[in-house]
Motif scaffolding. Structure first.
Motif, PDB file in Angstrom:
ATOM      1  N   PRO A  34      12.314  -6.578  -7.592  1.00 48.70           N
ATOM      2  CA  PRO A  34      11.021  -5.977  -7.932  1.00 48.70           C
ATOM      3  C   PRO A  34       9.861  -6.904  -7.561  1.00 48.70           C
ATOM      4  N   ILE A 232      -3.215   2.860  -8.439  1.00 49.65           N
ATOM      5  CA  ILE A 232      -1.827   2.397  -8.417  1.00 49.65           C
ATOM      6  C   ILE A 232      -0.872   3.573  -8.603  1.00 49.65           C
ATOM      7  N   GLY A 235      -0.511   5.751  -5.591  1.00 46.71           N
ATOM      8  CA  GLY A 235      -0.088   5.095  -4.361  1.00 46.71           C
ATOM      9  C   GLY A 235      -1.221   4.760  -3.412  1.00 46.71           C
ATOM     10  N   LEU A 237      -2.868   2.147  -2.663  1.00 50.41           N
ATOM     11  CA  LEU A 237      -2.883   0.707  -2.904  1.00 50.41           C
ATOM     12  C   LEU A 237      -3.948  -0.011  -2.088  1.00 50.41           C
ATOM     13  N   ALA A 267       0.534  -5.658  -4.944  1.00 53.54           N
ATOM     14  CA  ALA A 267       0.400  -4.309  -4.394  1.00 53.54           C
ATOM     15  C   ALA A 267       0.730  -4.312  -2.906  1.00 53.54           C
ATOM     16  N   ALA A 270       4.426  -4.160  -2.329  1.00 54.84           N
ATOM     17  CA  ALA A 270       5.121  -2.935  -2.721  1.00 54.84           C
ATOM     18  C   ALA A 270       5.459  -2.114  -1.476  1.00 54.84           C
ATOM     19  N   GLU A 274       7.091   3.519  -3.296  1.00 51.33           N
ATOM     20  CA  GLU A 274       7.783   2.873  -4.416  1.00 51.33           C
ATOM     21  C   GLU A 274       7.007   3.142  -5.703  1.00 51.33           C
ATOM     22  N   PRO A 276       5.418   2.868  -9.287  1.00 52.61           N
ATOM     23  CA  PRO A 276       5.078   1.791 -10.213  1.00 52.61           C
ATOM     24  C   PRO A 276       5.451   2.142 -11.650  1.00 52.61           C
ATOM     25  N   ARG A 277       5.634   1.128 -12.448  1.00 52.91           N
ATOM     26  CA  ARG A 277       5.837   1.318 -13.894  1.00 52.91           C
ATOM     27  C   ARG A 277       4.856   0.412 -14.618  1.00 52.91           C
ATOM     28  N   VAL A 293       2.181  -4.257 -14.195  1.00 52.87           N
ATOM     29  CA  VAL A 293       2.808  -3.274 -13.318  1.00 52.87           C
ATOM     30  C   VAL A 293       4.086  -3.865 -12.701  1.00 52.87           C
ATOM     31  N   TRP A 295       6.757  -2.861  -9.631  1.00 50.95           N
ATOM     32  CA  TRP A 295       7.220  -2.011  -8.528  1.00 50.95           C
ATOM     33  C   TRP A 295       8.683  -2.343  -8.258  1.00 50.95           C
ATOM     34  N   GLY A 296       9.550  -1.326  -8.316  1.00 51.58           N
ATOM     35  CA  GLY A 296      10.963  -1.541  -8.059  1.00 51.58           C
ATOM     36  C   GLY A 296      11.756  -1.582  -9.352  1.00 51.58           C
TER      37      GLY A 296
END
Length: 301
Positions: A34, A232, A235, A237, A267, A270, A274, A276-277, A293, A295-296
């Motif tokens: 990630p 974010i 997407g 970015l 970002a 990323a 992908e 984001p969480r 954040v 990513w992955g």
């Protein structure tokens, strides 16, 4: 803070086939790790038992439960600014207490994670500085791990067994160049490198209030955090590079923007599409966004 150009600094050669071979030797291919942006907030979060720190601990547990664990952490902190871009390349980076006015318990903190001169050399050989096309410079002894790095890494990886390299930021350069370095770092995620950016999406110490509860914030802080989170989530970015176009809103959120810049590196690293969480969504002192954040995938497959 800015570290001087001193005898401890060396320059790597431009990227070449040999540089790529050195990278492959130092960092063999793995599954993709990630990329993380962490809002670090007050240095006290490193030692206080609060929700922010507990989230970092939980994230560290997720990462260590993976089938592919990090072989190296590459950290971009808001607190190391230099002319040009540099990588720490010492074998034992010191723990830097770059703050004042806090309890002695915070100054007593140490994070003895090793560095990796060989990995720094390999990474420095393949990542180019966007403004000059030169490879990254290597810092052999001036810096170490500042509190932007160790305050989040110590809760995540308390045994300090994973080598850590810091990447500095050239504050003078435009936002798009910071993002462009992140794009170059993306390939490292496939080689056991955990990319960690440490800053804050909103960071205005001038307006900070210690008399408000966590999660309360000024309207302008909430709005800047919301706009950034929307980019974010959708997407968009590269739109993060245009934060200064928000005018007075951006100036209130970041009287200086060193805490925003680490987000651009992560970002940039990323992958397209992908998801984001978000986590640690909230504020400290009404004007520091703790939004973080990932990513992955973080947990075990």
């Amino acid at each position: 803070m800015t570290t001087p150009i001193a005898p401890h600094l060396t320059s790597t050669t431009p990227a070449s086939a040999q540089s790529l071979a050195d990278l492959a030797a130092a960092l063999p291919a793995t599954g993709r790790l990630p990329a993380l942006f962490l809002g670090h907030g007050s240095p006290m979060n490193a030692i206080e038992d609060n929700a922010w720190r507990r989230s970092w601990q939980a994230l560290g547990a997720e990462l260590t439960a993976r089938a592919v664990r990090p072989a190296l952490i590459l950290c971009i902190s808001a607190h190391w600014l230099t002319p040009g871009w540099q990588l720490t390349a010492m074998s034992q980076p010191r723990t830097i207490h770059d703050f004042g006015g806090f309890p002695q318990a915070l100054f007593d903190q140490q994070y003895p994670a090793p560095g990796s001169p060989a990995m720094a050399q390999a990474i420095g050989g393949v990542v180019q500085q966007p403004d000059t096309g030169r490879a990254l410079d290597l810092d052999l002894g001036e810096w170490g791990l500042d509190h932007g790095a160790w305050s989040v890494l110590k809760p995540m990886f308390p045994d300090a067994s994973v080598p850590v390299i810091q990447l500095s930021m050239d504050y003078r350069r435009p936002a798009a160049e910071h993002f462009a370095i992140g794009r170059q770092l993306a390939r490292l995620r496939e080689r056991g490198v955990l990319i960690v950016g440490s800053g804050n999406i909103v960071h205005n110490l001038r307006t900070m209030r210690r008399d408000v509860a966590d999660h309360q914030a000024y309207d302008w802080a909430i709005e800047f955090d919301r706009v950034t989170a929307d980019h974010i989530a959708q997407g968009r970015l590269e739109a993060l590079n245009d934060f200064q176009q928000l005018g007075a809103l951006a100036q209130m959120a970041h009287p200086s923007w060193e805490h925003y810049l680490p987000l651009l590196y992560v970002a940039g690293a990323a992958s397209e599409g992908e998801a984001p969480r978000f986590f640690n969504e909230g504020f400290q002192g009404a004007s520091i966004s703790m939004r973080s954040v990932v990513w992955g995938q973080t947990g075990a497959p």
